[in-house]
Design an enzyme around this catalytic site. Structure first.
Site, short mmCIF file in Angstrom:
data_model
loop_
_atom_site.label_atom_id
_atom_site.label_comp_id
_atom_site.label_asym_id
_atom_site.label_seq_id
_atom_site.Cartn_x
_atom_site.Cartn_y
_atom_site.Cartn_z
N LEU A 65 75.90 61.41 12.00
CA LEU A 65 75.90 60.68 13.28
C LEU A 65 76.92 61.29 14.24
O LEU A 65 77.79 62.06 13.82
CB LEU A 65 76.22 59.21 13.00
N PRO A 66 76.84 60.94 15.53
CA PRO A 66 77.70 61.62 16.50
C PRO A 66 79.21 61.45 16.28
O PRO A 66 79.94 62.43 16.27
CB PRO A 66 77.27 61.01 17.84
N THR A 94 81.32 64.51 11.83
CA THR A 94 82.73 64.81 12.09
C THR A 94 83.32 63.63 12.83
O THR A 94 82.93 63.35 13.97
CB THR A 94 82.87 66.08 12.96
N LYS A 169 88.43 69.34 8.15
CA LYS A 169 87.50 69.75 9.20
C LYS A 169 88.20 69.89 10.56
O LYS A 169 88.03 70.89 11.27
CB LYS A 169 86.37 68.71 9.28
N LYS A 244 85.41 67.58 21.46
CA LYS A 244 85.53 66.35 20.67
C LYS A 244 86.42 66.59 19.46
O LYS A 244 87.33 65.81 19.17
CB LYS A 244 84.13 65.90 20.20
P1 NAD Z 1 73.08 65.11 17.53
O1 NAD Z 1 73.50 64.30 18.72
O2 NAD Z 1 72.08 66.20 17.71
O3 NAD Z 1 72.52 64.13 16.38
C1 NAD Z 1 73.00 62.84 16.15
C2 NAD Z 1 71.80 61.95 15.86
O4 NAD Z 1 72.26 60.64 15.47
C3 NAD Z 1 70.90 61.76 17.07
O5 NAD Z 1 69.57 62.18 16.76
C4 NAD Z 1 70.98 60.26 17.36
O6 NAD Z 1 69.76 59.71 17.84
C5 NAD Z 1 71.33 59.72 15.98
N1 NAD Z 1 71.93 58.37 16.02
C6 NAD Z 1 72.94 57.93 16.81
N2 NAD Z 1 73.21 56.65 16.51
C7 NAD Z 1 72.36 56.29 15.52
C8 NAD Z 1 72.15 55.07 14.79
N3 NAD Z 1 72.87 53.98 15.06
N4 NAD Z 1 71.18 55.05 13.85
C9 NAD Z 1 70.44 56.16 13.60
N5 NAD Z 1 70.58 57.32 14.26
C10 NAD Z 1 71.53 57.38 15.21
O7 NAD Z 1 74.44 65.69 16.92
P2 NAD Z 1 74.58 66.88 15.86
O8 NAD Z 1 74.82 68.17 16.57
O9 NAD Z 1 73.50 66.78 14.84
O10 NAD Z 1 76.00 66.47 15.20
C11 NAD Z 1 76.10 65.41 14.27
C12 NAD Z 1 77.52 65.43 13.71
O11 NAD Z 1 77.76 66.69 13.07
C13 NAD Z 1 78.61 65.26 14.77
O12 NAD Z 1 79.62 64.44 14.25
C14 NAD Z 1 79.10 66.68 15.00
O13 NAD Z 1 80.45 66.73 15.44
C15 NAD Z 1 78.94 67.28 13.61
N6 NAD Z 1 78.78 68.75 13.58
C16 NAD Z 1 77.97 69.38 14.47
C17 NAD Z 1 77.84 70.77 14.40
C18 NAD Z 1 76.95 71.52 15.38
O14 NAD Z 1 77.01 72.76 15.41
N7 NAD Z 1 76.09 70.84 16.14
C19 NAD Z 1 78.52 71.51 13.41
C20 NAD Z 1 79.32 70.83 12.49
C21 NAD Z 1 79.43 69.44 12.59
#
Ligand code: NAD
Length: 301
Positions: A65-66, A94, A169, A244
């Protein structure tokens, strides 16, 4: 068959859930976005109607999740009241160390095994199943957590107890954020001094300036073909996400009384780049700001 509930099917979670399905697990997939659920179904997952529906018979629950507030809410309101107590709960988002510890305490009090297990590697590694996982959990639970993570992982570390995965992390990403700015400043200076940046790459990558930001993710287009600099900084790891993570590091440092002056400066520079319109671009595009280029319309090189 192992039944895995997967909550959060965005840029990262989509590929991670698909790899769970590829490994022969039954994946109950849920996201607030119907499109994301459809994509997961096309990748072999089963559509769930809600978090409660996804977790009700799960052997394991993975959340991606975000940020902290989403994780706190989804666990308190949906996962802990509905999942079987035998389920292993793994949060790979994260988030701040405090939220990770708070959710772990609630999960443990309710009788669950819980791990914070954030990842490094970005969307390409999420799709390929080659992420690095940094796990905070009770030692006795690590083997079960590792087993759940396996289809998504290249390497998995137990960093320590609850919250230690998130601590690893944010410290790692603070190094990354700072080192990327250092590499960008050096490339911009090389250019101003009339030294071909590609030649500087060749020299520094075999000298003491060598680091991941230079040799695996070079912000100057050319020397590292897979780097986002070769596709106008699209995809990759968004500046807003790096910002973030640097904010999380600064909040944690303030609470812990740690001095992180370069982390603070890096946060300020990415915040400026974000304000100039760079938030959606890969974080290595900060090179353009440091070269004095217009952020949105030009390409390094
Ligand atoms: P994203 O915004 O693409 O995905 C998050 C998903 O969570 C979305 O599809 C959203 O609809 C869903 N969501 C939000 N609230 C929800 C709820 N209550 N119930 C169900 N679904 C819900 O973000 P992402 O890029 O996939 O990142 C996710 C996490 O991974 C973050 O914490 C980010 O910091 C971490 N991260 C991202 C990367 C990257 O390169 N994108 C790398 C390492 C870590």
């Amino acid at each position: 068959m192992t039944r895995v509930a997967f909550i959060g099917l965005g840029n990262m979670g989509g590929g991670m859930a698909a790899n769970q399905a590829k490994a022969g697990r039954e994946v109950m997939a849920f996201d607030l976005s119907a499109d994301a659920v459809e994509r997961a179904a096309a990748a072999g997952c089963v559509k769930a109607a809600s978090v409660a529906d996804a977790v009700k018979d799960a052997d394991a629950v993975v959340t991606m999740l975000p940020a902290g507030p989403h994780v706190r809410q989804v666990y308190a309101e949906h996962i802990l009241p509905n999942a079987p107590k035998s389920a292993v709960l793994v949060d790979s988002s994260t988030i701040d160390v405090e939220s990770a510890r708070a959710v772990a305490a609630q999960a443990k009090a309710a009788g669950f095994r819980f791990a914070d297990a954030p990842v490094s590697g970005g969307t390409a590694a999420a799709d390929a199943g080659t992420l690095a996982f940094m796990v905070g959990c009770d030692e006795a639970d690590f083997a079960a957590v590792e087993e759940i993570i396996k289809p998504m992982s290249r390497v998995t570390f137990r960093a320590g107890d609850h919250g230690a995965g998130q601590a690893a992390k944010i410290c790692n990403n603070m190094v990354l954020g700072i080192s990327m700015i250092g590499v960008c400043e050096a490339l911009a200076l090389a250019e101003k001094l009339g030294l071909d940046p590609a030649k500087f790459f060749e020299i520094s990558s075999q000298s003491s300036g060598q680091c991941w930001s230079l040799t695996s993710y070079c912000p100057w287009p050319g020397p590292v073909p897979a780097a986002p600099s070769n596709r106008n900084y699209e995809g990759g790891f968004a500046t807003a996400m790096m910002l973030k993570d640097l904010k999380l590091a600064q909040e944690a440092a303030a609470k812990a009384g740690a001095a992180t002056p370069l982390g603070a400066t890096a946060e300020g520079l990415y915040a400026l780049f974000d304000r100039l319109g760079g938030g959606g671009r890969d974080f290595s595009a900060i090179l353009e700001m440091l070269r004095g280029n217009v952020v949105n319309s030009t390409r390094a090189g």
